[in-house]
Design a protein around this motif. Structure first.
Motif, PDB file in Angstrom:
ATOM      1  N   MET A 206       0.823  -1.205   0.000  1.00  0.00           N
ATOM      2  CA  MET A 206       0.000   0.000   0.000  1.00  0.00           C
ATOM      3  C   MET A 206       0.860   1.260   0.000  1.00  0.00           C
ATOM      4  O   MET A 206       0.554   2.239  -0.684  1.00  0.00           O
ATOM      5  CB  MET A 206      -0.932  -0.001   1.214  1.00  0.00           C
ATOM      6  N   VAL A 207       1.944   1.248   0.756  1.00  0.00           N
ATOM      7  CA  VAL A 207       2.820   2.420   0.836  1.00  0.00           C
ATOM      8  C   VAL A 207       3.452   2.729  -0.509  1.00  0.00           C
ATOM      9  O   VAL A 207       3.676   3.891  -0.872  1.00  0.00           O
ATOM     10  CB  VAL A 207       3.898   2.194   1.918  1.00  0.00           C
ATOM     11  N   ALA A 208       3.702   1.690  -1.302  1.00  0.00           N
ATOM     12  CA  ALA A 208       4.390   1.877  -2.583  1.00  0.00           C
ATOM     13  C   ALA A 208       3.484   2.373  -3.704  1.00  0.00           C
ATOM     14  O   ALA A 208       3.971   2.744  -4.774  1.00  0.00           O
ATOM     15  CB  ALA A 208       5.040   0.559  -3.006  1.00  0.00           C
ATOM     16  N   LEU A 209       2.168   2.401  -3.479  1.00  0.00           N
ATOM     17  CA  LEU A 209       1.246   2.760  -4.554  1.00  0.00           C
ATOM     18  C   LEU A 209       1.412   4.209  -4.992  1.00  0.00           C
ATOM     19  O   LEU A 209       1.752   5.087  -4.210  1.00  0.00           O
ATOM     20  CB  LEU A 209      -0.199   2.536  -4.103  1.00  0.00           C
ATOM     21  N   ARG A 210       1.096   4.431  -6.272  1.00  0.00           N
ATOM     22  CA  ARG A 210       1.049   5.779  -6.840  1.00  0.00           C
ATOM     23  C   ARG A 210      -0.357   6.024  -7.380  1.00  0.00           C
ATOM     24  O   ARG A 210      -0.912   5.207  -8.094  1.00  0.00           O
ATOM     25  CB  ARG A 210       2.055   5.927  -7.989  1.00  0.00           C
ATOM     26  N   GLY A 211      -0.931   7.156  -7.023  1.00  0.00           N
ATOM     27  CA  GLY A 211      -2.212   7.557  -7.594  1.00  0.00           C
ATOM     28  C   GLY A 211      -3.429   6.950  -6.935  1.00  0.00           C
ATOM     29  O   GLY A 211      -4.540   7.139  -7.423  1.00  0.00           O
ATOM     30  N   GLU A 212      -3.254   6.262  -5.825  1.00  0.00           N
ATOM     31  CA  GLU A 212      -4.392   5.672  -5.114  1.00  0.00           C
ATOM     32  C   GLU A 212      -4.701   6.484  -3.877  1.00  0.00           C
ATOM     33  O   GLU A 212      -3.812   6.783  -3.074  1.00  0.00           O
ATOM     34  CB  GLU A 212      -4.105   4.223  -4.750  1.00  0.00           C
ATOM     35  N   ARG A 213      -5.981   6.842  -3.687  1.00  0.00           N
ATOM     36  CA  ARG A 213      -6.400   7.677  -2.559  1.00  0.00           C
ATOM     37  C   ARG A 213      -7.348   6.975  -1.611  1.00  0.00           C
ATOM     38  O   ARG A 213      -7.679   7.519  -0.555  1.00  0.00           O
ATOM     39  CB  ARG A 213      -7.096   8.948  -3.088  1.00  0.00           C
TER      40      ARG A 213
END
Length: 399
Positions: A206-213
């Protein structure tokens, strides 16, 4: 109420999850569920009867989010020959009539052609009162790990994108939703479903995600392990740790959703995935996908399993909570957050009652609020026995 968007400046950072909130007579609370299944995939009810239930139970919007399919084109289902599902079909036929229900009997089996969203949508929608949002649960995996992502207000089906790791599968599917949003100009959002289902999605993913809110801090399916276990953290603890990492890395904060993930409409109980367990309350100018998604992206919502709030207000660095009190019930309001320089969240203040305020001082990284009622949930899962509500994090961080 007014919410500021994310502002990043080299020497000064302000991120408001429910930011600059003041009451506004032009905005209204709308109740909705973003995770719902029907006969179009592995649910056990016709979408019309599902919409009947949600509408009758005072929901304002529902996202029908079946697995890797949109409610389009021809699809026939065979009704299970047990008494419960046969009675469900008979109720469908009785309520909607032979002119609406397209079915045939072959070798003793009842086969029914499902209605498309386009066919049944106008039957239920009412301007300002009830809305159906076209959605999909993009259902993917990495090895034996289930990786599911909802796409709300999707316009075209997205096939599972795959990948060579959990994070790559997640990111590929998030990117596909964002790419469709940009290509169509249509507001839509991805959200990560039940990360502890199969313990497939960990904190570092989850920490590595980009563009997810958005991700689900509460999911009403009995197999998703909201509480975690002896070696896996709960989704609520994961939420705080995600945001500690996001703030450190100057990323927009993660918002927490409560959803039903409803599949079962004929059997009720803790072993079934039933409707009505969890939802969001969105404060928006209008009841349409664009306004709702804009409000969600501004953190203008709270998540609930039963507790209702009259107001959430943030002004002059003070967050105030006003719970809609039910007779003879007690409430515990917890302000949960993290202090600067710390790496774990903590309860910063607890108030017994239905109203509370908390001053965000300079030593605090972020604050969110959790309300727990003394009222037992009418249909709980796991050990989530009491009705609760979660507000979105507020961050004021200056160097």
């Amino acid at each position: 109420m007014h919410s500021s968007r994310l502002i990043i400046i080299a020497s000064f950072l302000i991120i408001h999850g429910c930011a600059k909130q003041t009451s506004s007579s032009t905005k209204h609370w709308f109740k909705g569920n973003l995770h719902t299944h029907s006969y179009w995939s592995d649910g056990d009810e016709f979408p019309e009867l599902i919409m009947d239930w949600y509408k009758a139970n005072n929901y304002n919007f529902v996202a029908l989010s079946d697995h890797n399919i949109l409610a389009e084109g021809d699809k026939w289902v065979t009704i299970n020959d047990d008494s419960i599902h046969l009675q469900g079909f008979n109720n469908y036929l009785k309520n909607y009539g032979e002119e609406w229900v397209n079915y045939k009997v072959d070798s003793g089996q009842i086969n029914v052609k499902l209605k498309t969203l386009e066919e049944y949508q106008n039957r239920y929608e009412e301007q300002g009162k009830f809305l159906i949002i076209k959605s999909e649960e993009i259902t993917d995996h990495y090895k034996n790990k289930p990786i599911h992502l909802n796409a709300t207000n999707i316009q075209n089906l997205i096939e599972p994108q795959g990948g060579n790791s959990v994070i790559e599968v997640l990111q590929n599917n998030i990117d596909a939703v964002i790419n469709q949003r940009e290509a169509t100009g249509t507001p839509m959002i991805p959200h990560v479903n039940h990360p502890n289902f199969g313990y497939a999605i960990g904190l570092q993913d989850m920490v590595a995600l980009r563009g997810e809110r958005f991700f689900e801090i509460y999911n009403g399916h009995p197999m998703v392990h909201n509480f975690g276990d002896s070696i896996h953290i709960s989704t609520e603890e994961m939420w705080d740790l995600i945001n500690i990492a996001y703030i450190k890395n100057n990323k927009p904060i993660m918002y927490g959703l409560a959803t039903d993930d409803s599949h079962h409409y004929h059997n009720n109980g803790s072993q079934w995935s039933n409707a009505g367990r969890g939802w969001i309350m969105v404060r928006s100018n209008e009841l349409n996908p664009k306004s709702l998604i804009e409000a969600l992206e501004e953190g203008e919502f709270y998540s609930s399993t039963g507790v209702e709030l009259n107001d959430i207000n943030f002004d002059n660095n003070v967050i105030s909570i006003d719970v809609k009190k039910e007779k003879d019930l007690n409430y515990k309001i917890s302000f949960i957050g993290c202090k600067k320089g710390k790496t774990i969240p903590e309860e910063l203040m607890i108030v017994e009652g239905n109203k509370a305020s908390f001053k965000i001082t300079n030593d605090i990284l972020f604050v969110r609020c959790k309300v727990i009622s003394s009222k037992l949930h009418r249909n709980p899962i796991e050990n989530l026995l009491y009705e609760s509500a979660w507000t979105q994090p507020i961050v004021v961080n200056s160097k």
